[in-house]
Enzyme design. Structure first.
Site, PDB file in Angstrom:
ATOM      1  N   ILE A   1      34.470  43.353  51.545  1.00  0.00           N
ATOM      2  CA  ILE A   1      34.931  44.272  50.504  1.00  0.00           C
ATOM      3  C   ILE A   1      34.110  44.176  49.223  1.00  0.00           C
ATOM      4  CG2 ILE A   1      37.313  44.623  51.268  1.00  0.00           C
ATOM      5  CD1 ILE A   1      38.148  42.324  49.440  1.00  0.00           C
ATOM      6  N   GLY A   2      33.203  43.245  49.160  1.00  0.00           N
ATOM      7  CA  GLY A   2      32.418  43.154  47.938  1.00  0.00           C
ATOM      8  C   GLY A   2      31.224  42.263  48.137  1.00  0.00           C
TER       9      GLY A   2
ATOM     10  N   GLY B   1      27.868  40.293  45.751  1.00  0.00           N
ATOM     11  CA  GLY B   1      27.205  40.072  44.468  1.00  0.00           C
ATOM     12  C   GLY B   1      26.175  38.988  44.613  1.00  0.00           C
ATOM     13  N   THR B   2      25.581  38.601  43.512  1.00  0.00           N
ATOM     14  CA  THR B   2      24.521  37.613  43.614  1.00  0.00           C
ATOM     15  C   THR B   2      25.051  36.262  44.084  1.00  0.00           C
ATOM     16  OG1 THR B   2      24.838  37.337  41.266  1.00  0.00           O
ATOM     17  CG2 THR B   2      22.892  38.557  41.960  1.00  0.00           C
ATOM     18  N   TYR B   3      26.331  35.969  43.789  1.00  0.00           N
ATOM     19  CA  TYR B   3      26.879  34.670  44.166  1.00  0.00           C
ATOM     20  C   TYR B   3      27.204  34.601  45.637  1.00  0.00           C
ATOM     21  CZ  TYR B   3      31.043  37.074  44.910  1.00  0.00           C
ATOM     22  OH  TYR B   3      31.920  37.960  45.443  1.00  0.00           O
ATOM     23  N   GLY B   4      27.391  35.764  46.282  1.00  0.00           N
ATOM     24  CA  GLY B   4      27.784  35.755  47.677  1.00  0.00           C
ATOM     25  C   GLY B   4      28.566  36.998  48.049  1.00  0.00           C
TER      26      GLY B   4
ATOM     27  N   LYS C   1      36.292  34.737  49.175  1.00  0.00           N
ATOM     28  CA  LYS C   1      35.042  34.825  48.431  1.00  0.00           C
ATOM     29  C   LYS C   1      34.118  33.732  48.955  1.00  0.00           C
ATOM     30  CE  LYS C   1      33.851  34.774  43.476  1.00  0.00           C
ATOM     31  NZ  LYS C   1      34.493  34.886  42.154  1.00  0.00           N
TER      32      LYS C   1
ATOM     33  N   ASP D   1      34.848  36.488  30.213  1.00  0.00           N
ATOM     34  CA  ASP D   1      34.239  37.623  30.888  1.00  0.00           C
ATOM     35  C   ASP D   1      35.282  38.656  31.294  1.00  0.00           C
ATOM     36  OD1 ASP D   1      32.139  39.138  31.831  1.00  0.00           O
ATOM     37  OD2 ASP D   1      32.158  38.211  33.812  1.00  0.00           O
TER      38      ASP D   1
END
Lengths: 257, 472
Positions: free
Chosen positions: B24-25, B27-30, B55, B154
């Site tokens: 479902i998503g 990003g740079t972290y994984g 995650k 953030d």
């Protein structure tokens, strides 16, 4: 959490004194006694300390690392988790948690420098990284640890005896050679150190302690444990326990394949 | 929590407790996956098949071990417990490829998508009850964090999740603690961490180079989000000056000054001490905006409580900015419509229920992030979660594939950020497993972030909602 020790995972994980000195079955089978189990923890705490001096991290990082180290051995055996590797890995993890990351390759470098030709202590970066993950699991992912340092400064100020700061601070450092941090709330450890410092330095703190309304029996018990420790063990800040004392014990532990 | 030891097979035992639904998503972290606890799992008792967002953190740079972002998130979320903060359900480790997985209760929506739906699909403002309830819950969660000495650092719409249908429908969960800090730890400037955060919600003191964070930075972000809930548009859409170690962001400051007027040392005494204010007289102190136009942008009466609260959140001087605790006591929350526990129910009897879109799921990706399997098994973007067109065997097939071959994550992958790029608008399949890029320009939304979820019991520890009349 950060504001309230009593609501923290640290507080919930506190153990009774009898629970911290239980030698795991695998270590017992190798002939490790309760006393020897304690010796390894003392020696390796000092090892973490010396390694930390090399890589230059704050006191708090060292204290967190040693707390992790001691907590691990309330759950895991030294046979399965080699203390020579767990020690630097704890320092590595603690440095991340306390926001002053030390690179694993630096640790590897300084371990080599410190331990010279003894290759039982020699590990690769990969070993430390693998152990970091095993530590996270062993610690059940609870990473926030409280220490006596902050309450110590606060209490000394409150008592108006800030001239004892250096002495009491050194006592707090030495409490990490014991398992006190797993058993007592950090401010009680701080109070015990203030108690010892004020007695030894002839400061009358009786009425101040009375006003605090803490359980003085606990404060005195912790103080006695600390004083007992000084009488029983000689830990050289540069070398840890003497070779004659620690080598036979370490030799009972398996070394890496 | 999770036992990472491998069972008889070489796949970790913990993996078998989930049915993987899809990705479902990213990003740079994984990556972030949607999964369900198998009904046979002990933790599934009473929460049969509850959706879980998992995650996955890639290993960070070679030789750096577990990413500090992951450590921070685990450390904080393991200690805290609040109805309006995501709940970490489990942590798992796969020793074979040194990857780390955080499992959260799944939240179907987030403020980024809620706002986008109103702006692009409905072309209709979010009703007042919903805005007020969302804001109240956001402040309630933030007040909990701040009173526990945690700064989020953030906050932005994509990091604020909203629970979908079920027990906790319409409840806000603050997520993404990858940058959060306990105050007593030294707070390094963001740039020192090599982390790039969207600048639209960043407080002016940070843009001017303040060295120390306070909880007031989170309140500024809440002010920006409040305005965005009202207008459906980001309040201060500055263009980020990239690749500068300097926190100074001229365009972002200019956007702020244009709306709020120029800050003055009279109103904000410590302004004079901020490095970028001192150094860059020419640009920032140069031209002055006198008229403040905030009320015309948010279409609020200047004398009303809503505007009063908003302007207190957007107070320049961080020391004068309203705190979360004070904001919860504000008059705005004591007048009709009163805020409620389910922010997404209609505000008036008979009013139409807004059907917010659910997250698109890419069922062609396994836990390794490797695209696999029959590409025909695509989710229809809006199928209800219960009706995911995923045959029962499929997840298992994915797991075998995932854990069998165990391709290593590419070393040297950048682990800087923590959120995943939104996959909205993406229709399921991503054959090359190409990271989804969206909106690079100044006009597009820069949060390449999101995903993951949470919840937790019924939040009995909560102080409760601030009014007599509850809307449960």
């Amino acid at each position: 959490m950060a504001a309230n020790f009593w609501a923290s995972s640290h507080s919930k994980q506190q153990l009774d004194p009898e629970e911290v000195d239980v030698v795991p079955a695998a270590d017992r089978e190798r002939g490790i006694t309760t006393e020897e189990f304690r010796l390894v923890k003392i020696h390796m705490s000092s090892h973490i300390w010396r390694l930390a001096q090399q890589v230059k991290v704050r006191q708090r990082v060292i204290a967190t690392a040693i707390t992790y180290f001691r907590r691990v051995y309330t759950r895991k055996s030294m046979t399965e988790y080699d203390p020579r590797l767990v020690a630097p890995a704890c320092l590595y993890l603690a440095s991340k948690v306390e926001e002053s990351t030390v690179q694993a390759r630096l640790l590897v470098f300084y371990i080599k420098k410190m331990c010279g030709p003894d290759d039982k202590y020699r590990f690769e970066i990969k070993d430390i990284l693998e152990m970091e993950m095993k530590l996270l699991e062993a610690l059940d992912y609870y990473l926030v640890v409280y220490h006596p340092y902050r309450p110590l400064l606060h209490l000394l100020q409150n008592a108006g005896i800030t001239d004892l700061t250096q002495f009491a601070w050194g006592l707090v450092n030495d409490t990490y050679k014991m398992d006190l941090i797993l058993i007592y709330p950090p401010y009680m450890i701080a109070l015990a150190c203030i108690y010892i410092a004020s007695v030894l330095k002839d400061k009358d703190t009786t009425s101040w302690f009375e006003e605090l309304r803490v359980d003085m029996n606990i404060v005195k018990n912790i103080s006695m444990e600390i004083l007992d420790f000084y009488e029983t063990y000689k830990v050289d800040p540069q070398r840890g326990l003497s070779d004659e004392k620690i080598s036979p014990v370490m030799n009972k532990l398996p070394t890496k394949a | 929590m999770g036992d990472g030891r491998a069972g008889a097979s070489n796949r970790p035992a913990w993996l078998q407790q989930y049915d993987l639904i899809g990705k479902i998503g990213e990003g740079t972290y994984g990556l972030v996956f949607l999964a369900r606890l198998k009904p046979t799992h002990p933790q599934a008792a009473g929460r049969r098949g509850s959706p879980i967002a998992i995650k996955k953190f890639k290993q960070s740079k070679e030789g750096d071990g577990v990413s500090p972002t992951a450590i921070r998130e685990i450390m904080l979320l393991r200690e805290i417990n609040h109805e309006n903060v995501v709940k970490l359900v489990n942590v798992h480790i796969n020793h074979a490829d040194m990857s780390l997985y955080l499992a959260f209760d799944y939240a179907e929506h987030d403020l980024y998508e809620v706002i986008r739906h109103h702006r692009e699909k409905l072309n209709l403002a979010i009703n007042q009850y919903t805005v007020k309830s969302l804001l109240w819950q956001l402040l309630n969660g933030l007040n909990y964090l701040h009173s526990n000495w945690i700064i989020h650092r953030d906050l932005k719409p994509s990091n604020i999740l909203v629970m979908g249908e079920g027990e906790e429908h319409g409840i806000i969960k603050i997520a993404d603690f990858g940058l959060a800090r306990i105050y007593q730890a030294p707070l390094k400037p963001l740039s020192d961490n090599g982390v790039v955060v969207t600048i639209w919600y960043r407080a002016p003191e940070l843009l001017l180079g303040a060295k120390h964070y306070t909880s007031a930075v989170d309140m500024w972000a809440v002010g920006c989000i409040f305005a965005e809930l009202l207008t459906l548009k980001p309040l201060f859409q500055g263009v980020e000056a990239k690749a500068t170690p300097n926190p100074f962001q001229l365009d972002q400051l200019d956007k702020i000054f244009k709306v709020l007027g120029h800050p003055t040392v009279e109103k904000w005494p410590t302004l004079a001490n901020l490095p970028c204010w001192q150094n860059d007289q020419q640009h920032i102190q140069g031209h002055k905006y006198e008229n403040t136009g905030l009320h015309t942008i948010v279409h609020l009466p200047q004398k009303g409580p809503a505007f009063d609260l908003l302007s207190r959140m957007l107070e320049y001087d961080p020391r004068k900015r309203i705190t979360a605790a004070q904001a919860l006591e504000h008059e705005y929350f004591r007048m009709d419509p009163l805020p409620g526990r389910n922010a997404l129910i209609p505000s008036q009897p008979g009013e139409k229920i807004v059907a917010y879109p659910i997250r698109p799921v890419d069922t062609s990706t396994d836990f390794e992030g490797t695209t696999s399997l029959q590409p025909t098994q695509l989710p229809s973007g809006n199928a209800p979660p219960g009706g995911q067109p995923v045959p029962r065997q499929l997840p298992r097939q994915m797991q075998q594939q995932a854990m069998g071959g165990m391709p290593r994550m590419p070393a040297g992958a950048n682990m800087g950020a923590f959120g995943a790029a939104p996959q909205a608008g993406m229709v399921g399949l991503n054959p090359g497993n190409i990271p989804m890029q969206r909106g690079a320009g100044g006009q597009a939304h820069p949060h390449q972030l999101r995903r993951k979820a949470d919840q937790q019991g019924m939040g009995m520890q909560n102080p409760g909602y601030p009014q007599q009349k509850r809307r449960f």
